[in-house]
Design an enzyme around this catalytic site. Structure first.
Site, PDB file in Angstrom:
ATOM      1  CE  LYS A 166       7.217   1.692  32.191  1.00 48.61           C
ATOM      2  NZ  LYS A 166       7.763   3.031  32.437  1.00 48.61           N
ATOM      3  CE  LYS A 266      11.255   8.019  28.805  1.00 52.71           C
ATOM      4  NZ  LYS A 266      11.473   7.853  30.257  1.00 52.71           N
TER       5      LYS A 266
END
Ligand code: MG
Length: 368
Positions: A166, A266
């Site tokens: 991240k 997703k």
């Protein structure tokens, strides 16, 4: 026909083993607010789905919105055949414009019912399983560069070979994050630097240029498609689009522009398994690989991901993840579990899971 008689939604808190999850823009979540949907039919067959947004600041989706939306949509589905996924999606789209995440858990629950009626696992209905298992990635929460590198080494020892850092913070720190983490890799490992829209265009170009000698993928550097495309056209690193990919039309636009090599699909971002499958099959036909996952979730979201991932040709399944191993609460029995960095879709009909009712408690929505 398995006519829908009642739709329920349950709220469940999912704390994290690591205590919190941090990504770009100073965003973090400590306890995920997840919603489990139960669709009941006249034949006594029930199906389950789960929607768990990554907090309210990640995508235009939030937990309370999911529950409100499910209550709004449910009356439109009562009396329908739960196995007619195309018809059901048409009804949901006609009754509520947009809000794909609201529709996702309802769609997944009806896939669970379709599988139970057919006596087949969802993965079979989605195309069939390729091989015995598929590889997982581990998301590395944003932290100091050295700490993130240590996490890569730690999760590597647990069997993972794919890591998603991240980033999307201060560009100089992000360059260090990528370089430090890359030192922990071994041959065959995959490293992705996911900025989660956190860089401006010029910052993204700086980072991409500074790591041009590192074997790393760049994921969703900037907020808009145009900014990402500009970065893509100036970097030699393989490129992943995620947050801006919310429909089949968007994928078609990206392929036309050669805007990415991989998309992050997703399930809830596109409205459920019905639409995710269309996008998956289109990408495979067009030579675009996929990360298959969801915004977050527990055992039920992980089961849905596993069925879609396992039925994706391995050359095009870039990576996927096991959200149920990040959280401390199990909400269903029979969910797939990681083994040596890999996972397998269940062989039981539908999603192959049974909710733990003692964990879910009483429904917060009950219509029908
Ligand atoms: Mg991403």
């Amino acid at each position: 026909m398995p006519k829908i008689t009642r739709i329920e939604a349950f709220q469940v808190d999912l704390p994290l083993h690591e205590g919190s999850y941090r990504w770009s823009g100073g965003n973090s979540v400590e306890v995920f607010d997840s919603t489990v949907v139960a669709v009941h039919t006249a034949e006594g067959i029930s199906g389950y789905g789960e929607i768990c947004p990554l907090g309210p600041a990640y995508l235009p989706a939030y937990a309370e919105g999911a529950r409100t939306g499910i209550a709004r949509l449910a009356p439109h589905l009562i009396g329908c055949d739960a196995t007619e996924l195309g018809v059901l999606n048409g009804r949901m789209d006609a009754a509520l414009r947009g809000h794909p995440y609201v529709k996702s858990a309802l769609d997944v629950a009806c896939w669970d019912i379709l599988g139970k009626v057919a006596g087949l696992p969802a993965a079979t209905l989605l195309g069939g399983c390729y091989g015995d298992s598929f590889p997982l990635y581990r998301a590395i929460s944003q932290d100091l560069p050295q700490r993130m590198a240590e996490k890569v080494a730690h999760y590597r020892s647990e069997g993972y070979s794919k890591f998603q850092l991240k980033v999307g913070g201060d560009p100089d720190t992000d360059i260090e994050r990528i370089r430090e983490a890359a030192r922990k890799l071994e041959r065959g490992d995959v490293l992705v630097a996911d900025a989660n829209t956190g860089w401006t265009q010029h910052q993204a170009l700086r980072v991409a240029d500074a790591v041009r000698d590192v074997d790393v993928y760049i994921e969703q550097p900037c907020a808009s498609y145009q900014e990402c495309l500009a970065v893509r056209r100036h970097t030699n690193r393989p490129f992943v689009l995620d947050e801006v990919v919310d429909s089949l039309g968007m994928v078609a636009e990206g392929i036309r522009d050669q805007a990415m090599d991989v998309i992050n699909l997703k399930i809830s971002k596109v409205g459920g398994l019905t639409k995710a499958r269309q996008i998956r099959d289109f990408c495979v036909s067009m030579g675009i690989a996929l990360t298959i996952e969801d915004t977050w979730g527990g055992d039920i979201a992980t089961a849905a991901i596993a069925h879609l991932a396992h039925s994706t040709p391995p050359d095009y399944l870039f990576t996927t993840t096991d959200f149920n191993s990040y959280v401390t609460v199990s909400i269903a029995e029979g969910a797939p579990r990681r083994k040596d960095g890999r996972m397998t879709a269940g062989k039981a009909p539908g999603l192959g899971i049974e909710p733990r009712w003692e964990v879910l408690g009483k429904p917060v929505v009950s219509i029908g």
